[in-house]
Design a protein around this motif. Structure first.
Motif, PDB file in Angstrom:
ATOM      1  N   THR A   2       0.834  -1.193   0.000  1.00 47.55           N
ATOM      2  CA  THR A   2       0.000   0.000   0.000  1.00 47.55           C
ATOM      3  C   THR A   2       0.872   1.247   0.000  1.00 47.55           C
ATOM      4  N   LEU A   3       0.249   2.378  -0.240  1.00 46.13           N
ATOM      5  CA  LEU A   3       0.972   3.649  -0.195  1.00 46.13           C
ATOM      6  C   LEU A   3       1.561   3.864   1.193  1.00 46.13           C
ATOM      7  N   VAL A  12      10.053  12.200   3.444  1.00 48.12           N
ATOM      8  CA  VAL A  12       9.155  12.198   2.297  1.00 48.12           C
ATOM      9  C   VAL A  12       8.301  13.459   2.350  1.00 48.12           C
ATOM     10  N   GLN A  13       8.314  14.224   1.278  1.00 51.65           N
ATOM     11  CA  GLN A  13       7.575  15.484   1.226  1.00 51.65           C
ATOM     12  C   GLN A  13       6.127  15.285   0.803  1.00 51.65           C
ATOM     13  N   GLU A  14       5.869  14.286  -0.039  1.00 46.35           N
ATOM     14  CA  GLU A  14       4.515  14.029  -0.544  1.00 46.35           C
ATOM     15  C   GLU A  14       4.449  12.597  -1.062  1.00 46.35           C
ATOM     16  N   SER A  15       3.297  11.962  -0.910  1.00 46.86           N
ATOM     17  CA  SER A  15       3.078  10.611  -1.426  1.00 46.86           C
ATOM     18  C   SER A  15       1.725  10.560  -2.119  1.00 46.86           C
ATOM     19  N   ARG A  16       1.699   9.917  -3.292  1.00 46.92           N
ATOM     20  CA  ARG A  16       0.457   9.798  -4.063  1.00 46.92           C
ATOM     21  C   ARG A  16       0.475   8.503  -4.852  1.00 46.92           C
ATOM     22  N   THR A  60      -0.535  -4.662 -13.046  1.00 44.91           N
ATOM     23  CA  THR A  60      -1.316  -3.478 -13.408  1.00 44.91           C
ATOM     24  C   THR A  60      -0.341  -2.327 -13.634  1.00 44.91           C
ATOM     25  N   GLY A  61      -0.835  -1.223 -14.056  1.00 48.78           N
ATOM     26  CA  GLY A  61       0.007  -0.046 -14.238  1.00 48.78           C
ATOM     27  C   GLY A  61       0.052   0.832 -12.993  1.00 48.78           C
ATOM     28  N   ASP A  62      -0.490   0.344 -11.879  1.00 44.78           N
ATOM     29  CA  ASP A  62      -0.519   1.125 -10.650  1.00 44.78           C
ATOM     30  C   ASP A  62       0.895   1.340 -10.113  1.00 44.78           C
ATOM     31  N   ILE A  63       1.173   2.565  -9.699  1.00 38.36           N
ATOM     32  CA  ILE A  63       2.474   2.883  -9.107  1.00 38.36           C
ATOM     33  C   ILE A  63       2.260   3.751  -7.868  1.00 38.36           C
ATOM     34  N   LEU A  64       3.251   3.732  -6.996  1.00 44.19           N
ATOM     35  CA  LEU A  64       3.260   4.564  -5.800  1.00 44.19           C
ATOM     36  C   LEU A  64       4.341   5.614  -5.982  1.00 44.19           C
ATOM     37  N   LEU A  65       4.005   6.864  -5.722  1.00 51.95           N
ATOM     38  CA  LEU A  65       4.911   7.979  -5.976  1.00 51.95           C
ATOM     39  C   LEU A  65       5.224   8.700  -4.668  1.00 51.95           C
ATOM     40  N   HIS A  66       6.527   8.906  -4.416  1.00 53.58           N
ATOM     41  CA  HIS A  66       6.975   9.618  -3.224  1.00 53.58           C
ATOM     42  C   HIS A  66       7.945  10.705  -3.651  1.00 53.58           C
ATOM     43  N   LEU A  67       7.734  11.894  -3.153  1.00 50.43           N
ATOM     44  CA  LEU A  67       8.623  13.016  -3.435  1.00 50.43           C
ATOM     45  C   LEU A  67       9.643  13.102  -2.313  1.00 50.43           C
ATOM     46  N   VAL A  68      10.916  12.904  -2.654  1.00 48.60           N
ATOM     47  CA  VAL A  68      12.008  12.992  -1.687  1.00 48.60           C
ATOM     48  C   VAL A  68      13.032  13.996  -2.197  1.00 48.60           C
ATOM     49  N   GLY A  69      13.829  14.501  -1.302  1.00 49.36           N
ATOM     50  CA  GLY A  69      14.885  15.437  -1.683  1.00 49.36           C
ATOM     51  C   GLY A  69      15.992  14.748  -2.459  1.00 49.36           C
ATOM     52  N   MET A  70      16.718  15.531  -3.245  1.00 48.86           N
ATOM     53  CA  MET A  70      17.835  14.979  -4.025  1.00 48.86           C
ATOM     54  C   MET A  70      18.876  14.320  -3.134  1.00 48.86           C
ATOM     55  N   GLN A  99       0.101   9.254 -14.696  1.00 52.27           N
ATOM     56  CA  GLN A  99      -0.797  10.305 -14.237  1.00 52.27           C
ATOM     57  C   GLN A  99      -1.221   9.926 -12.822  1.00 52.27           C
ATOM     58  N   PHE A 100      -1.548  10.925 -12.025  1.00 53.70           N
ATOM     59  CA  PHE A 100      -2.013  10.670 -10.669  1.00 53.70           C
ATOM     60  C   PHE A 100      -3.368   9.989 -10.730  1.00 53.70           C
ATOM     61  N   ALA A 101      -3.619   9.108  -9.770  1.00 58.10           N
ATOM     62  CA  ALA A 101      -4.883   8.368  -9.720  1.00 58.10           C
ATOM     63  C   ALA A 101      -5.246   8.094  -8.263  1.00 58.10           C
ATOM     64  N   ALA A 102      -6.482   7.726  -8.053  1.00 59.98           N
ATOM     65  CA  ALA A 102      -6.922   7.349  -6.712  1.00 59.98           C
ATOM     66  C   ALA A 102      -6.234   6.038  -6.316  1.00 59.98           C
ATOM     67  N   CYS A 103      -5.891   5.933  -5.054  1.00 57.75           N
ATOM     68  CA  CYS A 103      -5.276   4.697  -4.559  1.00 57.75           C
ATOM     69  C   CYS A 103      -6.319   3.600  -4.513  1.00 57.75           C
ATOM     70  N   ARG A 104      -5.902   2.400  -4.894  1.00 56.79           N
ATOM     71  CA  ARG A 104      -6.807   1.249  -4.839  1.00 56.79           C
ATOM     72  C   ARG A 104      -6.890   0.737  -3.402  1.00 56.79           C
ATOM     73  N   ASP A 105      -8.000   0.121  -3.091  1.00 59.89           N
ATOM     74  CA  ASP A 105      -8.190  -0.506  -1.789  1.00 59.89           C
ATOM     75  C   ASP A 105      -7.550  -1.883  -1.836  1.00 59.89           C
ATOM     76  N   ASN A 106      -6.449  -2.063  -1.115  1.00 59.27           N
ATOM     77  CA  ASN A 106      -5.726  -3.337  -1.115  1.00 59.27           C
ATOM     78  C   ASN A 106      -6.067  -4.190   0.096  1.00 59.27           C
ATOM     79  N   SER A 107      -7.207  -3.940   0.727  1.00 58.71           N
ATOM     80  CA  SER A 107      -7.542  -4.663   1.947  1.00 58.71           C
ATOM     81  C   SER A 107      -8.080  -6.066   1.700  1.00 58.71           C
ATOM     82  N   ALA A 108      -8.402  -6.393   0.471  1.00 55.99           N
ATOM     83  CA  ALA A 108      -8.987  -7.711   0.170  1.00 55.99           C
ATOM     84  C   ALA A 108      -7.953  -8.806   0.187  1.00 55.99           C
TER      85      ALA A 108
END
Length: 77
Positions: free
Chosen positions: A2-3, A17-21, A38-48, A68-77
């Protein structure tokens, strides 16, 4: 993963981490079949200054793929 789990992995290793999406890759097509990637990815903004540490943990720079940014999927199943 999960994210929140991905974010925790970075923070546990001292990476600020400055931002996660969530996002989805747009540079490939993925078959809609059970068990296929799937094409789902997790994105984290970190400093250089933290990039090398994130790479050592197995994270990749997002600039290498189209997404492109997207809603996070529910991985609870």
């Amino acid at each position: 993963m999960t994210l929140q789990q991905s974010l925790a992995k970075l923070r546990e290793n001292g990476i600020a981490v400055q931002e996660s999406r969530c996002g989805v890759r747009t540079d490939r097509m993925y078959p809609a079949v059970c068990g296929a990637p799937t094409g789902d990815i997790l994105l984290h903004l970190v400093g250089m200054d933290a990039l090398d540490a994130a790479l050592e943990l197995g994270f990749d720079p997002a600039e290498q793929v189209q997404y492109q940014f997207a809603a996070c999927r529910d991985n609870s199943a």
